[in-house]
Design an enzyme around this catalytic site. Structure first.
Site, PDB file in Angstrom:
ATOM      1  N   LYS A 203       0.750  -1.216   0.050  1.00  0.00           N
ATOM      2  CA  LYS A 203      -0.131  -0.069  -0.024  1.00  0.00           C
ATOM      3  C   LYS A 203       0.918   1.289   0.109  1.00  0.00           C
ATOM      4  O   LYS A 203       0.751   2.053  -0.941  1.00  0.00           O
ATOM      5  CB  LYS A 203      -0.774   0.092   1.280  1.00  0.00           C
ATOM      6  CG  LYS A 203      -1.855   1.090   1.263  1.00  0.00           C
ATOM      7  CD  LYS A 203      -2.861   1.119   2.428  1.00  0.00           C
ATOM      8  CE  LYS A 203      -3.660   2.096   2.651  1.00  0.00           C
ATOM      9  NZ  LYS A 203      -4.400   2.289   3.831  1.00  0.00           N
ATOM     10  N   GLU A 209      10.619  -4.463   4.303  1.00  0.00           N
ATOM     11  CA  GLU A 209      10.952  -5.729   4.152  1.00  0.00           C
ATOM     12  C   GLU A 209      10.601  -6.247   2.553  1.00  0.00           C
ATOM     13  O   GLU A 209      11.086  -6.684   1.692  1.00  0.00           O
ATOM     14  CB  GLU A 209      10.069  -6.640   4.767  1.00  0.00           C
ATOM     15  CG  GLU A 209      10.287  -6.837   6.325  1.00  0.00           C
ATOM     16  CD  GLU A 209       9.471  -6.114   7.180  1.00  0.00           C
ATOM     17  OE1 GLU A 209       9.326  -4.761   6.477  1.00  0.00           O
ATOM     18  OE2 GLU A 209       9.171  -6.127   8.146  1.00  0.00           O
ATOM     19  N   GLY A 264      -4.708  -2.023   5.105  1.00  0.00           N
ATOM     20  CA  GLY A 264      -3.848  -3.072   4.547  1.00  0.00           C
ATOM     21  C   GLY A 264      -4.542  -4.095   4.725  1.00  0.00           C
ATOM     22  O   GLY A 264      -4.595  -5.340   4.022  1.00  0.00           O
ATOM     23  N   ARG A 265      -4.975  -4.501   6.131  1.00  0.00           N
ATOM     24  CA  ARG A 265      -5.662  -5.869   6.476  1.00  0.00           C
ATOM     25  C   ARG A 265      -6.845  -5.986   5.953  1.00  0.00           C
ATOM     26  O   ARG A 265      -7.531  -7.108   6.227  1.00  0.00           O
ATOM     27  CB  ARG A 265      -5.441  -5.911   7.782  1.00  0.00           C
ATOM     28  CG  ARG A 265      -6.280  -4.967   8.756  1.00  0.00           C
ATOM     29  CD  ARG A 265      -5.563  -5.117  10.196  1.00  0.00           C
ATOM     30  NE  ARG A 265      -6.311  -4.044  10.861  1.00  0.00           N
ATOM     31  CZ  ARG A 265      -5.554  -2.551  11.132  1.00  0.00           C
ATOM     32  NH1 ARG A 265      -4.517  -2.536  10.375  1.00  0.00           N
ATOM     33  NH2 ARG A 265      -6.124  -1.711  11.909  1.00  0.00           N
ATOM     34  N   GLU A 350      -4.386  -6.606  15.040  1.00  0.00           N
ATOM     35  CA  GLU A 350      -3.841  -5.166  14.469  1.00  0.00           C
ATOM     36  C   GLU A 350      -4.997  -4.316  14.579  1.00  0.00           C
ATOM     37  O   GLU A 350      -4.746  -2.997  14.728  1.00  0.00           O
ATOM     38  CB  GLU A 350      -3.274  -5.576  13.006  1.00  0.00           C
ATOM     39  CG  GLU A 350      -2.430  -4.227  12.677  1.00  0.00           C
ATOM     40  CD  GLU A 350      -1.470  -4.362  11.727  1.00  0.00           C
ATOM     41  OE1 GLU A 350      -0.333  -4.501  11.455  1.00  0.00           O
ATOM     42  OE2 GLU A 350      -1.943  -4.344  10.434  1.00  0.00           O
ATOM     43  N   HIS A 381      -4.280 -32.948  17.532  1.00  0.00           N
ATOM     44  CA  HIS A 381      -3.081 -33.881  17.850  1.00  0.00           C
ATOM     45  C   HIS A 381      -1.939 -33.118  18.383  1.00  0.00           C
ATOM     46  O   HIS A 381      -0.553 -33.502  18.602  1.00  0.00           O
ATOM     47  CB  HIS A 381      -2.814 -34.922  16.740  1.00  0.00           C
ATOM     48  CG  HIS A 381      -3.773 -35.727  16.537  1.00  0.00           C
ATOM     49  ND1 HIS A 381      -4.004 -36.869  16.783  1.00  0.00           N
ATOM     50  CD2 HIS A 381      -4.654 -35.636  15.524  1.00  0.00           C
ATOM     51  CE1 HIS A 381      -4.844 -37.635  16.353  1.00  0.00           C
ATOM     52  NE2 HIS A 381      -5.606 -36.713  15.520  1.00  0.00           N
ATOM     53  N   LYS A 509       9.784  -0.367  14.299  1.00  0.00           N
ATOM     54  CA  LYS A 509      10.289  -0.020  12.796  1.00  0.00           C
ATOM     55  C   LYS A 509      11.397   1.017  12.806  1.00  0.00           C
ATOM     56  O   LYS A 509      12.514   0.990  12.265  1.00  0.00           O
ATOM     57  CB  LYS A 509       8.911   0.482  11.966  1.00  0.00           C
ATOM     58  CG  LYS A 509       8.273  -0.754  11.251  1.00  0.00           C
ATOM     59  CD  LYS A 509       7.117  -0.181  10.251  1.00  0.00           C
ATOM     60  CE  LYS A 509       5.987  -0.953  10.120  1.00  0.00           C
ATOM     61  NZ  LYS A 509       5.011  -0.334   9.242  1.00  0.00           N
TER      62      LYS A 509
HETATM   63  O1  F6P Z   1       3.220  -3.137   9.597  1.00  0.00           O
HETATM   64  C1  F6P Z   1       2.021  -2.905   9.530  1.00  0.00           C
HETATM   65  C2  F6P Z   1       1.601  -2.695   8.219  1.00  0.00           C
HETATM   66  O2  F6P Z   1       1.666  -1.417   7.879  1.00  0.00           O
HETATM   67  C3  F6P Z   1       0.460  -3.456   8.197  1.00  0.00           C
HETATM   68  O3  F6P Z   1      -0.647  -2.539   8.517  1.00  0.00           O
HETATM   69  C4  F6P Z   1       0.125  -3.673   6.556  1.00  0.00           C
HETATM   70  O4  F6P Z   1      -0.694  -4.455   6.151  1.00  0.00           O
HETATM   71  C5  F6P Z   1       1.649  -3.900   6.310  1.00  0.00           C
HETATM   72  O5  F6P Z   1       2.492  -3.151   7.279  1.00  0.00           O
HETATM   73  C6  F6P Z   1       2.280  -3.903   5.098  1.00  0.00           C
HETATM   74  O6  F6P Z   1       2.110  -2.566   4.660  1.00  0.00           O
HETATM   75  P1  F6P Z   1       2.388  -1.878   3.077  1.00  0.00           P
HETATM   76  O7  F6P Z   1       1.148  -2.854   2.368  1.00  0.00           O
HETATM   77  O8  F6P Z   1       2.266  -0.521   2.976  1.00  0.00           O
HETATM   78  O9  F6P Z   1       3.708  -2.774   2.350  1.00  0.00           O
END
Ligand code: F6P
Length: 548
Positions: A203, A209, A264-265, A350, A381, A509
């Site tokens: 987003k 990452e 995002g979620r 979250e 199990h 972060k």
């Molecule tokens: O670290 C949390 C977060 O902001 C989430 O809410 C989101 O889904 C994820 O990181 C990834 O964010 P982006 O889509 O901006 O890479």
């Protein structure tokens, strides 16, 4: 909310209900299953195995009304900026709105733009899947790699894994999220660069990452195809941030947009779902949206007393705030839904793992429980021992599909036998006397039966809800996910928190950005706590040593 009359009434009622035994509630009320279950379209919810009475439910409905759940729901659907800390509307529901109504943000109908992006996505997926859109060297795409994390990973990953069996001809979908290089390396190892399409899903397009993995994947591709122009054929971006996508080097011709009013979620319904649509086809993707829309309409129009997601939310509030539950188990009796517990972990924790009220005060009660779980029957199990005989009472959501696939239908029946039996065992338990009697019947003598029986007692009276869906289809999956989204909404409204921001992920972060240059250099600043400082020093020493 603890200043609400309904909250205090519930607290008083909880005292009366403290020792309630669901086995007695069933015995006293032959209609209990009928009264405490609901169906809607392909969804059936049985909540009769929860420690509630009619009075409990009435008080919970009153709480929802006093807390303004219906008004907040309307505010969401009508595009108000209910995400007050980020000044944003919350309109993932608009992405699956087939009602023909308009949805306005700042006086502008957002649906024409939603449809336009959706049409581009459809066209792109159809061309990739048919082999018309090929890789740089003219080979068709056989593998799609979604590079994203959090909501830009878990939603597409969960839905693709749930549905990919529907279209074995579609490209294989891979998901890379972790900044641990092993995640990318393990995936790339299986791939032919000439036949691979990367989707960089973010987003913000700033997530550390995702950007690291995307840069490494581009490098891998360039090293193998040796031509900068290959990037255009093998990389697409999904983002709200056009500027960053351009800076990264992806032509915005190859970008699929979405909007800041999609959290995002909650974004798998947007172009973040590109990997789903590529893997299972656009018709199936649309069915997913339609299933969610069915639940949206239900949530918006059904009275609270018949409103499945609202009831799921209220049962959670009852468990967390009035019965002391600290966690919630998610138990899909479907291997296809193996990623659902992880997906819901983010969606719930979250969203509702918060302590500040909308006004900035302290919330004054517990909010999101810890969400965890695994697919049945594997969980049976592993951790079901604790569910049955541990010292905590853990509310469980059992989820399953009524219809089997064509493959080994009798084994599907076995799966469901386990589902139903587990909910029964949690409820009924086994008394000391029953355990002793069983041991005697198995041939143990009296002394041995007395010794072993306490270990075999199942206290029972343990809560569970069961969600049964008609079949493992995109439509039913869409409905299931939307149920949980609106459950989360209901709980956030009652706790008076903002379910749509996530400031709690920021501090870590920021600190990682400060630590990184120290790890890359050879000096550690003194500004860490002694433990962190110590860890960094030990890390350096271990890295430099030749010891095994
Ligand atoms: O670290 C949390 C977060 O902001 C989430 O809410 C989101 O889904 C994820 O990181 C990834 O964010 P982006 O889509 O901006 O890479």
């Amino acid at each position: 909310m603890s200043n609400l009359k309904a909250w205090n009434d519930l607290a008083a009622h909880a005292e009366e209900m403290r020792d309630a035994d669901m086995r007695d509630l069933f015995a006293q009320d032959p209609e209990r299953f009928t009264d405490f279950s609901l169906s809607m379209g392909p969804v059936f919810l049985d909540y009769s195995k929860n420690p509630v009475t009619r009075e409990t439910m009435d008080r919970l409905f009153r709480l929802a009304r006093e807390a303004g759940v219906p008004e907040r729901m309307e505010a969401m659907f009508s595009g108000e900026r209910i995400n007050v800390t980020e000044g944003r509307s919350v309109l993932h529901v608009a992405l699956r709105d087939f009602s023909g109504r308009s949805v306005y943000v700042d006086g502008e109908d957002v649906l024409p733009d939603v449809r336009a992006v959706y049409e581009r996505m459809r066209d792109f997926c159809d061309r990739v899947r048919s082999g018309e859109r090929r890789g740089h060297t003219g080979k068709p795409v056989t593998d799609v790699v979604n590079i994203g994390i959090g909501g830009s990973d878990l939603g597409p990953r969960m839905a693709t894994r749930a549905l990919e069996h529907l279209d074995p001809r579609g490209p294989r979908a891979h998901f890379v999220a972790n900044v641990d290089p092993m995640d990318l390396e393990r995936t790339l190892r299986q791939l032919d660069p000439e036949r691979t399409l990367f989707i960089v899903s973010s987003k913000s397009f700033t997530t550390q990452e995702t950007m690291a993995n995307a840069r490494a994947a581009r490098q891998w591709l360039l090293e193998r195809l040796g031509d900068e122009s290959a990037v255009a054929a093998h990389f697409v971006a999904v983002s709200t941030n056009t500027k960053r996508v351009r800076e990264f080097g992806i032509d915005t011709e190859n970008m699929f947009r979405f909007w800041d009013w999609v959290g995002g979620r909650f974004s798998l319904w947007s172009s973040i779902g590109l990997s789903i649509a590529l893997a299972v086809g656009t018709d199936n993707f649309e069915e997913l949206l339609r299933g969610a829309h069915l639940v949206d309409e239900h949530f918006r129009t059904a009275p609270l007393e018949k409103n499945i997601p609202a009831i799921m939310g209220l049962l959670g509030v009852w468990q967390v705030n009035f019965r002391g539950a600290e966690c919630q188990a998610i138990l899909p009796y479907s291997q296809a839904l193996e990623w659902l517990p992880s997906y819901l972990q983010q969606a719930e924790m979250e969203s509702n793992g918060k302590r500040a009220t909308l006004e900035g005060g302290l919330v004054g009660c517990h909010t999101s429980p810890v969400i965890w779980g695994a697919a049945g029957t594997n969980g049976q199990h592993a951790f079901f021992q604790l569910l049955h005989q541990g010292t905590r009472r853990i509310p469980c959501d059992f989820i399953g599909f009524a219809r089997s696939s064509d493959f080994l239908p009798e084994q599907h029946t076995l799966l469901l036998a386990n589902f139903f039996a587990q909910t029964e065992a949690l409820l009924q338990g086994r008394s000391l006397q029953e355990a002793r009697q069983e041991l005697l019947e198995q041939g143990e003598d009296e002394a041995e039966a007395d010794r072993l029986a306490p270990h075999k007692v199942h206290p029972g009276n343990r809560p569970s809800s069961s969600i049964l869906l008609r079949e493992l289809s995109p439509y039913c999956l869409g409905a299931l996910i939307a149920l949980y989204e609106h459950k989360i909404f209901t709980q956030g409204a009652i706790w008076n928190i903002n379910s749509f921001d996530q400031w709690g992920v920021e501090l870590g972060k920021q600190l990682a950005k400060r630590v990184l240059p120290e790890l890359e250099g050879d000096r550690t600043e003194g500004s860490h706590d002694p433990s962190t400082l110590g860890l960094i020093e030990v890390w350096r020493a271990m890295g430099e040593s030749d010891d095994k």
